[in-house]
Design an enzyme around this catalytic site. Sequence first.
Site, mmCIF file in Angstrom:
data_model
loop_
_atom_site.group_PDB
_atom_site.id
_atom_site.type_symbol
_atom_site.label_atom_id
_atom_site.label_comp_id
_atom_site.label_asym_id
_atom_site.label_seq_id
_atom_site.Cartn_x
_atom_site.Cartn_y
_atom_site.Cartn_z
ATOM 1 N N HIS A 83 0.828 -1.213 0.000
ATOM 2 C CA HIS A 83 0.000 0.000 0.000
ATOM 3 C C HIS A 83 0.862 1.262 0.000
ATOM 4 O O HIS A 83 0.836 2.048 0.941
ATOM 5 C CB HIS A 83 -0.968 -0.002 1.195
ATOM 6 C CG HIS A 83 -2.098 -0.964 1.009
ATOM 7 N ND1 HIS A 83 -2.171 -2.166 1.685
ATOM 8 C CD2 HIS A 83 -3.192 -0.917 0.210
ATOM 9 C CE1 HIS A 83 -3.270 -2.807 1.316
ATOM 10 N NE2 HIS A 83 -3.906 -2.077 0.422
ATOM 11 N N ASN A 84 1.615 1.434 -1.063
ATOM 12 C CA ASN A 84 2.437 2.632 -1.193
ATOM 13 C C ASN A 84 2.000 3.393 -2.452
ATOM 14 O O ASN A 84 1.000 3.028 -3.086
ATOM 15 C CB ASN A 84 3.925 2.244 -1.239
ATOM 16 C CG ASN A 84 4.164 1.168 -2.292
ATOM 17 O OD1 ASN A 84 3.575 1.222 -3.366
ATOM 18 N ND2 ASN A 84 5.000 0.192 -1.976
ATOM 19 N N SER A 85 2.763 4.400 -2.830
ATOM 20 C CA SER A 85 2.280 5.239 -3.941
ATOM 21 C C SER A 85 2.377 4.527 -5.287
ATOM 22 O O SER A 85 1.755 4.945 -6.260
ATOM 23 C CB SER A 85 3.032 6.565 -3.977
ATOM 24 O OG SER A 85 4.338 6.387 -4.441
ATOM 25 N N THR A 86 3.140 3.432 -5.334
ATOM 26 C CA THR A 86 3.180 2.683 -6.603
ATOM 27 C C THR A 86 1.831 1.986 -6.811
ATOM 28 O O THR A 86 1.322 1.925 -7.929
ATOM 29 C CB THR A 86 4.328 1.652 -6.584
ATOM 30 O OG1 THR A 86 5.515 2.351 -6.241
ATOM 31 C CG2 THR A 86 4.486 0.988 -7.932
ATOM 32 N N HIS A 125 -6.975 6.882 -3.194
ATOM 33 C CA HIS A 125 -7.873 5.924 -2.529
ATOM 34 C C HIS A 125 -7.251 5.196 -1.338
ATOM 35 O O HIS A 125 -7.974 4.680 -0.497
ATOM 36 C CB HIS A 125 -8.416 4.909 -3.546
ATOM 37 C CG HIS A 125 -7.460 3.786 -3.806
ATOM 38 N ND1 HIS A 125 -6.363 3.918 -4.616
ATOM 39 C CD2 HIS A 125 -7.415 2.519 -3.325
ATOM 40 C CE1 HIS A 125 -5.699 2.780 -4.632
ATOM 41 N NE2 HIS A 125 -6.311 1.912 -3.857
ATOM 42 N N GLN A 150 -3.038 -16.958 -3.679
ATOM 43 C CA GLN A 150 -3.443 -16.300 -4.930
ATOM 44 C C GLN A 150 -4.550 -17.065 -5.632
ATOM 45 O O GLN A 150 -5.459 -16.468 -6.215
ATOM 46 C CB GLN A 150 -2.226 -16.123 -5.850
ATOM 47 C CG GLN A 150 -1.217 -15.127 -5.319
ATOM 48 C CD GLN A 150 -1.861 -13.788 -4.960
ATOM 49 O OE1 GLN A 150 -2.495 -13.149 -5.779
ATOM 50 N NE2 GLN A 150 -1.730 -13.376 -3.691
HETATM 51 N N1 CMP Z 1 -2.851 -10.247 -5.057
HETATM 52 C C1 CMP Z 1 -3.503 -10.164 -3.908
HETATM 53 N N2 CMP Z 1 -3.544 -11.201 -3.055
HETATM 54 C C2 CMP Z 1 -4.221 -11.149 -1.901
HETATM 55 N N3 CMP Z 1 -4.886 -10.060 -1.473
HETATM 56 C C3 CMP Z 1 -4.868 -8.991 -2.277
HETATM 57 C C4 CMP Z 1 -4.178 -8.982 -3.524
HETATM 58 N N4 CMP Z 1 -4.361 -7.776 -4.104
HETATM 59 C C5 CMP Z 1 -5.123 -7.050 -3.256
HETATM 60 N N5 CMP Z 1 -5.435 -7.782 -2.165
HETATM 61 C C6 CMP Z 1 -6.284 -7.394 -1.046
HETATM 62 O O1 CMP Z 1 -7.445 -6.784 -1.575
HETATM 63 C C7 CMP Z 1 -7.635 -5.600 -0.865
HETATM 64 C C8 CMP Z 1 -8.339 -4.520 -1.615
HETATM 65 O O2 CMP Z 1 -8.422 -3.371 -0.781
HETATM 66 P P1 CMP Z 1 -7.099 -2.772 -0.087
HETATM 67 O O3 CMP Z 1 -6.249 -2.128 -1.132
HETATM 68 O O4 CMP Z 1 -7.475 -2.035 1.100
HETATM 69 O O5 CMP Z 1 -6.315 -4.116 0.389
HETATM 70 C C9 CMP Z 1 -6.224 -5.111 -0.564
HETATM 71 C C10 CMP Z 1 -5.579 -6.390 -0.155
HETATM 72 O O6 CMP Z 1 -5.894 -6.677 1.181
#
Ligand code: CMP
EC number: 3.1.4.53
Length: 804
Positions: A530-533, A571, A740
Amino acid sequence: MSLNVSKCCTGTSGTSSSGGGRPGHRKSSLALALTPEDDSMDVYQRNLMDLKYPTVLPPNPQLKALLVFHKSDSICEVVTLACQRHQLDVTLVKSKEEALETLHKSYATAQCYHLIIIDARSTKGLDAEHIARTIRHTHGHHLTTIIAVCKKSFFEKDDALIALLDAGVNRCIAETTNLTLCSVELKQILHSIIRPHNVMSTQQALYTALHRLKEVVLITDDVLRIQYANRATERLLNMRLDEIISKPLGDIFVSDLSTISEQGKSIKEFDGILMVRRKNQESIPMHVRVVPVACIGSAPTHLIFNFDIPGGGMDFIATLPQPKEAPRGSLHSVRRCSFDVRSIASDGLRRTSLAKLTSLPLEAPITKIINLLSQVQENCSADEARLIDKVLDFLKREGLYSPQMKEIRTDDPIATDLIGALLTGPSVYSSRRSSNDSIIRTGNSTRTATIVPAKMKANPIIMELLEESLKWDFDIFKLEEITDYHPLLYLGMEMFRRFDVFATLNIDENVCKAWLAVIEAHYHKSNTYHNSTHAADVMQATGAFITQLASKDMVMDRMDEATALIAAAAHDVDHPGRSSAFLCNSNNPLAILYNDLTVLESHHAAITFKLTLGDDKINIFKNLDKETYKSARSTIIDMILATEMTRHFEHLAKFVSVFGNEMEPRELVQSEEETSILMRRMLIKVADVSNPARPMQYCIEWARRIAEEYFMQTDEEKQRHMPIVMPMFDRATCSIPKSQIGFIEYIIQDMMHAWDGFIDMPELITCMQINYSQWKKYDEQGVNTLADIMAKQPPVGNKSSSSK
Ligand SMILES: Nc1ncnc2c1ncn2[C@@H]1O[C@@H]2COP(=O)(O)O[C@H]2[C@H]1O
């Protein structure tokens, strides 16, 4: 308010259907003949049977013109008189808002303006460029003719005119007070632009007819590559459109095709029996007729193939086994068994969007009820119909569309952990709370708003990479690397520029740059995922989706595009790298503030506005009027909140209920605005979790990053003796492929199919299927840990490590 000149002005109105003829249709003696011979309609109809290749008669409506003039001066008067001279029905409006409202109303009442003339003489009164661009992006106006009336001096230097033409204006004409000149100019426009547009509009009828035809029709180019195939072709071959288009014809024939290509070159028709190969390799003899067509010049550019079963019997095709629908009865059936996405895809999910959407196992019962009630309404008394209307209104309200997600059934504990944590609300995790959890964590250090916008270097490597920024295989990790971990700033500016956000918000580029820099600075670099990328990645996906929507004629208006991009960029801003469940379990001040409800998303939305409004230098909304700002704010908040995963199935089910239904979306929801809200929510949701549908090397890197972030949370939970939200996400034991596979099966797959059905981006499904197969392969091979997986991967960007 718009002013209808045909009623207010003296002189002839265009509605001159006096003297017989179909009401609302012009008499055949009118100047604008729409037939190939430029004859009147009556003559054309009489001669129709004599034509060798009859064409579809174009629509022949009363032509309507919308004049957008800031003030009614002599130029405006001459243009009005010229329009009336050519019997156009004229409406005059004085502002952009009035123009758009008039167009909106005309669209709602199935009327349309064929010609829009905008006063472009000065930017003081009207911004003609902006008006033209907005009209072009308004639904139903891709074939409207837009004319700009310019100052004579504009014709001495081309930049102003080119800007207008690029904004969607069809022709710029010079201002004149000479009625004859103006009238001749208008006549030329009627002949050279409006008439061809009218004729072009008939193509849709032809395509629909071809598509629905029971006979198989297929068109190739001159080197026998398939360019078009109708629905019967899909049936015959048992293939989806995306498996047919662009393929060499040789792939679907067993018979030797040299006769056809030779025949094609000498422009002769072919008529004979050929063996066609279906997808399952079964061969069928078909009677094939080939007609070469020369679209340009005299050599054939296309070959039209028409097949039927030797001896007729076209219903034969209907009796063939059809491309199989996915073996998915319901979400529950999917959950119970493990299945192979590859086999589902190769079985042939049909490409028609409606079919795909309706085939999703996500119809909320409420949709069925609404459909049934609507049917009852057709045959009941007025009183009963009114009552049913009321019932329908209640049923269409929020909340009734939620599918029942009672339980998650899977034998796989990793999937159970992940899906449980993503989809369930606070009650589940708070019940696991232990007595050790009373530590109140102070929030992550918030940065002050005094951040100086990062200097953007016009680096040619970055610029070259950004040229690809709307492609689905865009390399966001390379951008991360070459921008020195400022991908959001660079990508954001590129998106803002491409979608003209500066003009939409009426804001200086530097304010947008500063805004992006501040937002980027409030993403935590220490988060692996959860970074800017990630924010830049979601913004990039948003840009790609907006572009694809526009190419499918589902154009969002400029403000919707801008707010979608802003919501995407912001977001997850200030995400602490821990889930909402963790924040609740640790009594984090944010969880306290938001009562354990939608904690992170509420924070992302709130801090976005706190930062933006807190500093005039970054306030991208400062030039919006009150109403526009209010609506933009509400859209951005709604979109950010929609990324919360606990309401995932609710959003998905509602989207499928509305867009995957035979009924017009408008009939299923209360307003057009509501339809657009559902679409925007799905857009950001898909963009947010699109990483499993990205090209494989990126998908794997994202999986690595999210797993690492989950592992860090588990590490901290263990260390602080907190409840462990996802115990299986332990770096020592976790199988990344299994997580996954579960994520794709439970969360991603149905949503991607629904979205692809709506937007038509088959690459999403293809990538997802390839990735899914790869994860399955790793799982079978026992390649489980991050280290095992990374050892098998080429590095992404230039570095394979996490972000800084
Ligand atoms: N490839 C992934 N594998 C497992 N969980 C994921 C993956 N991509 C996104 N997520 C989850 O999906 C969520 C969507 O909302 P968030 O970005 O808050 O947090 C994200 C992660 O917790």
